[in-house]
Enzyme design. Structure first.
Site, PDB file in Angstrom:
ATOM      1  N   GLY A 178       0.824  -1.202   0.000  1.00 24.56           N
ATOM      2  CA  GLY A 178       0.000   0.000   0.000  1.00 24.56           C
ATOM      3  C   GLY A 178       0.858   1.252   0.000  1.00 24.56           C
ATOM      4  O   GLY A 178       0.471   2.283   0.557  1.00 24.56           O
ATOM      5  N   ARG A 226       0.499   5.609  -2.169  1.00 25.62           N
ATOM      6  CA  ARG A 226      -0.157   6.877  -1.848  1.00 25.62           C
ATOM      7  C   ARG A 226      -0.448   6.921  -0.351  1.00 25.62           C
ATOM      8  O   ARG A 226      -0.269   5.951   0.379  1.00 25.62           O
ATOM      9  CB  ARG A 226      -1.457   7.030  -2.635  1.00 25.62           C
ATOM     10  CG  ARG A 226      -2.490   5.975  -2.310  1.00 25.62           C
ATOM     11  CD  ARG A 226      -3.748   6.162  -3.145  1.00 25.62           C
ATOM     12  NE  ARG A 226      -4.697   5.067  -2.919  1.00 25.62           N
ATOM     13  CZ  ARG A 226      -5.874   4.978  -3.511  1.00 25.62           C
ATOM     14  NH1 ARG A 226      -6.250   5.913  -4.384  1.00 25.62           N
ATOM     15  NH2 ARG A 226      -6.685   3.958  -3.265  1.00 25.62           N
ATOM     16  N   ASP A 237      -1.816  -8.527  -4.610  1.00 24.66           N
ATOM     17  CA  ASP A 237      -3.131  -8.679  -3.994  1.00 24.66           C
ATOM     18  C   ASP A 237      -2.891  -9.388  -2.670  1.00 24.66           C
ATOM     19  O   ASP A 237      -2.641 -10.601  -2.652  1.00 24.66           O
ATOM     20  CB  ASP A 237      -4.055  -9.502  -4.897  1.00 24.66           C
ATOM     21  CG  ASP A 237      -5.471  -9.618  -4.336  1.00 24.66           C
ATOM     22  OD1 ASP A 237      -5.660  -9.385  -3.128  1.00 24.66           O
ATOM     23  OD2 ASP A 237      -6.385  -9.966  -5.117  1.00 24.66           O
ATOM     24  N   VAL A 238      -2.917  -8.635  -1.578  1.00 24.97           N
ATOM     25  CA  VAL A 238      -2.520  -9.203  -0.281  1.00 24.97           C
ATOM     26  C   VAL A 238      -3.513 -10.234   0.230  1.00 24.97           C
ATOM     27  O   VAL A 238      -3.238 -10.915   1.223  1.00 24.97           O
ATOM     28  CB  VAL A 238      -2.305  -8.102   0.775  1.00 24.97           C
ATOM     29  CG1 VAL A 238      -1.171  -7.171   0.378  1.00 24.97           C
ATOM     30  CG2 VAL A 238      -3.588  -7.319   1.052  1.00 24.97           C
ATOM     31  N   ASN A 275       1.179  -2.335   5.214  1.00 27.63           N
ATOM     32  CA  ASN A 275       0.306  -1.174   5.342  1.00 27.63           C
ATOM     33  C   ASN A 275      -0.966  -1.275   4.511  1.00 27.63           C
ATOM     34  O   ASN A 275      -1.910  -0.519   4.753  1.00 27.63           O
ATOM     35  CB  ASN A 275       1.092   0.077   4.925  1.00 27.63           C
ATOM     36  CG  ASN A 275       0.226   1.303   4.868  1.00 27.63           C
ATOM     37  OD1 ASN A 275      -0.193   1.835   5.891  1.00 27.63           O
ATOM     38  ND2 ASN A 275      -0.063   1.771   3.658  1.00 27.63           N
ATOM     39  N   TYR A 290     -14.210  -2.590  10.532  1.00 28.32           N
ATOM     40  CA  TYR A 290     -12.847  -2.053  10.441  1.00 28.32           C
ATOM     41  C   TYR A 290     -12.135  -2.175  11.787  1.00 28.32           C
ATOM     42  O   TYR A 290     -10.983  -2.624  11.857  1.00 28.32           O
ATOM     43  CB  TYR A 290     -12.922  -0.600   9.993  1.00 28.32           C
ATOM     44  CG  TYR A 290     -11.586   0.082   9.820  1.00 28.32           C
ATOM     45  CD1 TYR A 290     -10.813  -0.125   8.689  1.00 28.32           C
ATOM     46  CD2 TYR A 290     -11.105   0.959  10.791  1.00 28.32           C
ATOM     47  CE1 TYR A 290      -9.597   0.512   8.509  1.00 28.32           C
ATOM     48  CE2 TYR A 290      -9.894   1.609  10.630  1.00 28.32           C
ATOM     49  CZ  TYR A 290      -9.147   1.381   9.492  1.00 28.32           C
ATOM     50  OH  TYR A 290      -7.934   2.017   9.334  1.00 28.32           O
ATOM     51  N   ALA A 312     -12.753  -4.286  14.132  1.00 33.16           N
ATOM     52  CA  ALA A 312     -12.492  -5.700  14.398  1.00 33.16           C
ATOM     53  C   ALA A 312     -11.191  -6.143  13.736  1.00 33.16           C
ATOM     54  O   ALA A 312     -10.390  -6.881  14.339  1.00 33.16           O
ATOM     55  CB  ALA A 312     -13.655  -6.556  13.906  1.00 33.16           C
TER      56      ALA A 312
END
Length: 262
Positions: free
Chosen positions: A15, A18, A65-66, A92, A157, A159
């Site tokens: 990530g 940006r 693609d994590v 991140n 989020y 969680a």
């Protein structure tokens, strides 16, 4: 040499194209690290890598693609193949959406879990495999103040971010004697996509007749004892510190302008 020098070290930032990720990557590069930028689109990854080269550092752009084990493994393998090692991993990559408990969908829940928690697990697992061979490494996972205090309309989020903190603490104990530290970064209120714009929190939580900008200013005053938002560069400073700190591990460190003081 400064005690916060990362001269010649190899860092990987997911990530990193940006926002907070780019701010962290920039700080790592300014401290002397060569920084690999991984992101979910080619344009974002290449823009981040170009920024690192502009700072005089070596870099590479990787599309990842994590959520997918094979993609994460390929990312780490490509980093080691090109640069010979992996010293610092900044996990991140993350997403956010808004939804109160009555409107939150299963798809929103699953998407958030897949990127924010599964992605951190897969990335950390692949990174630890490399760092164990080196007997050295620094892993930092992006959590959030929402991993310490719940926010309305962000239960899913929160969680994931509470989960990142617990996961980080557990893995830190597993690798504590192997030269590897694992910590979590908990950003506060940063003026990136989660907060800004009509679809962000400052837009959603605007009072009747209040502009998004006015809502953004108001929420900084409400939540932050310092009264001002944090920046991606603030996050980068903490990450550089953690990358240089051999005896700080298993921690969830907030950079939040005093929000978590209680």
């Amino acid at each position: 040499m400064s005690q916060f020098s990362l001269e010649g070290q190899i860092a990987l930032v997911t990530g990193g194209g940006r926002g907070i990720g780019l701010g962290i990557a920039t700080s790592l590069a300014q401290a002397g690290a060569h920084v690999v930028i991984a992101d979910y689109t080619k344009d974002l990854a290449e823009a981040g890598a170009d920024a690192m080269r502009g700072l005089g550092r070596k870099s590479a752009a990787i599309v990842v693609d994590v959520r997918k084990p094979e993609s994460v493994t390929a990312m780490v393998d490509a980093t080691v193949k090109q640069f010979g090692r992996l010293d610092i991993a900044m996990n991140n990559a993350g997403i956010v959406s808004l939804g109160g408990i009555g409107e939150l969908t299963v798809e929103q829940w699953d998407d958030c879990m897949a990127v924010n928690l599964r992605g951190v697990f897969l990335s950390t697992q692949a990174e630890v495999a490399v760092m164990r061979k080196q007997k050295y490494g620094r892993i930092i996972n992006t959590a959030s103040i929402a991993g310490k205090v719940g926010f309305p309309a962000l239960s899913h989020y929160s969680a994931t971010k509470f989960g990142v903190i617990g996961f980080t603490n557990a893995v830190a104990k597993e690798v504590a004697t192997e030269g590897i530290t694992v910590n979590a970064l908990c950003p506060g209120i940063v003026g990136t996509g989660m907060w800004r714009g009509e679809t962000g929190l400052s837009g959603k939580w605007a009072l009747e007749g209040e502009s998004e900008e006015a809502s953004w200013e108001r929420h900084q005053k409400i939540f932050l004892p310092q009264g001002v938002a944090q920046t991606p560069e603030d996050m980068g400073q903490m990450v550089v510190y953690l990358a240089c700190a051999p005896h700080v591990t298993g921690q969830a460190l907030a950079v939040d302008g005093g929000f978590s003081l209680g």
